[in-house]
Enzyme design. Sequence first.
Site, mmCIF file in Angstrom:
data_model
loop_
_atom_site.group_PDB
_atom_site.id
_atom_site.type_symbol
_atom_site.label_atom_id
_atom_site.label_comp_id
_atom_site.label_asym_id
_atom_site.label_seq_id
_atom_site.Cartn_x
_atom_site.Cartn_y
_atom_site.Cartn_z
ATOM 1 N N GLU A 153 0.794 -1.228 0.000
ATOM 2 C CA GLU A 153 0.000 0.000 0.000
ATOM 3 C C GLU A 153 0.831 1.285 0.000
ATOM 4 O O GLU A 153 0.784 2.070 0.956
ATOM 5 C CB GLU A 153 -0.967 -0.023 1.187
ATOM 6 C CG GLU A 153 -1.921 -1.203 1.101
ATOM 7 C CD GLU A 153 -3.041 -1.211 2.147
ATOM 8 O OE1 GLU A 153 -2.978 -0.396 3.091
ATOM 9 O OE2 GLU A 153 -3.966 -2.030 2.003
ATOM 10 N N GLU A 208 -5.636 -8.402 -1.060
ATOM 11 C CA GLU A 208 -6.357 -8.198 0.205
ATOM 12 C C GLU A 208 -7.796 -7.862 -0.122
ATOM 13 O O GLU A 208 -8.062 -7.066 -1.026
ATOM 14 C CB GLU A 208 -5.802 -7.001 1.008
ATOM 15 C CG GLU A 208 -4.496 -7.224 1.703
ATOM 16 C CD GLU A 208 -4.092 -6.035 2.607
ATOM 17 O OE1 GLU A 208 -4.961 -5.199 2.954
ATOM 18 O OE2 GLU A 208 -2.909 -5.954 2.947
HETATM 19 C C1 BGC Z 1 -3.267 -2.857 6.680
HETATM 20 C C2 BGC Z 1 -3.979 -3.242 7.955
HETATM 21 C C3 BGC Z 1 -5.444 -3.028 7.812
HETATM 22 C C4 BGC Z 1 -5.962 -3.648 6.561
HETATM 23 C C5 BGC Z 1 -7.378 -3.275 6.352
HETATM 24 C C6 BGC Z 1 -3.831 -3.663 5.593
HETATM 25 O O1 BGC Z 1 -3.081 -3.507 4.454
HETATM 26 O O2 BGC Z 1 -1.929 -3.121 6.816
HETATM 27 O O3 BGC Z 1 -3.461 -2.509 9.011
HETATM 28 O O4 BGC Z 1 -6.100 -3.637 8.892
HETATM 29 O O5 BGC Z 1 -5.184 -3.291 5.437
HETATM 30 O O6 BGC Z 1 -7.517 -1.898 6.485
#
Ligand code: BGC
Length: 383
Positions: free
Chosen positions: A199, A317
């Site tokens: 990210e 993710e």
């Molecule tokens: C972050 C986390 C977060 C998740 C959802 C991840 O990439 O590192 O800290 O909980 O995204 O927001």
Amino acid sequence: MRKLAYLAIACTTVITACGAEAPQPSPQPTAEPPLAATAPPRPNLPNWKEEMPLPFPFPEGAFAPVDAFVQAQQLGRGVNFGNMLEAPKEGEWGLVVREEYFPLVRQAGFDTVRVPIRWSAHALRQPPYTIAPEFFQRIDWVIENALQNDLNVVINMHHYEELFKDLEGERERFLVLWDQIATRYRNLPPEVLFEPLNEPHGALDNESWEELFRQVLAVIRRTNPHRNVIFTGADMGTLNGLLQAKRPNDDPHLIATFHYYLPFAFTHQGAEWVEGSSAWLGTTWRGNGTQRANVDYDMDRAVRWGKQNNMPVWMGEFGAYSKADLDSRVAWTNYVARAAEARGLTWAYWEFGSGFGVYDPISLQWNEPILNVLIQKQEATGR
Ligand code: BGC
């Protein structure tokens, strides 16, 4: 099975002359064009590699490159081992990696674990930016367990907060951290993938991130000429970030990723780290026409980007926080996973055992409704 053979020899400790140049890759059946050498020269640092025995002896030249499109498919259904190794110290966020998690996720039907790692908290602040040997050994163990359980393993760099604040101050350190990681794991099988940065945001806009990505890729390519590497856009690795990015260069061994948490007010309601998110509590997702159409539209755009850029796309993710009602979480997770799969996108759920968790590490139970929509048992992946 091939991984088990390799692991059988992994148990003997072999001290390799790590200061030596990386082994030359064996000639590949299909010659791949040499890549532009865009990496900055190695900084003139003391030769830290001599102190770092390689963890896994692996026959030199045995790395058989896997086509990026093929490997993106092999990533299949994955899960993030979140809130473990990307905490400032493992355990600080309530979870540590446990040996039993690997067979557990494999037996549940997952194909891949993505492992978020805060390398920056385990390395010297000053040159030569050495990564702590005991931390490296911990990651060795994670990789070894993943491979032993026939899981692909994506090693990323997560929460490098200093880099997001001060690109120029941290650029060299970032590259040298990856030089160490890539060198250490250069002989591991292709089921180990590298993801240079989770990210990108802050000091990293599209342009500066793409430049940094090309640099880190060139660093990785010195020792890993054909390993698949994960590329992401800026803007927190969102779909928008990816849509604004373009393929960084003509390296054939790249897989693109994006993170999907839309609608954000649904997936992040009550998330303690998102300011104002308590106002979103009670937001539901039942999959009405507009809600479904939005997901479809987004997945279509991801696929179109992949086609235009000739890159496979992996959704690294996605997930909805546990403050949302379970029915909505299940409906959303199901719809997003199926919408991705219907278009040939593979994915990794965020995350295993914490606030978005598909598993409860206290009661040692799966969250069955979520697991069932992630892994549809009747369609075993058969990898
Ligand atoms: C972050 C986390 C977060 C998740 C959802 C991840 O990439 O590192 O800290 O909980 O995204 O927001």
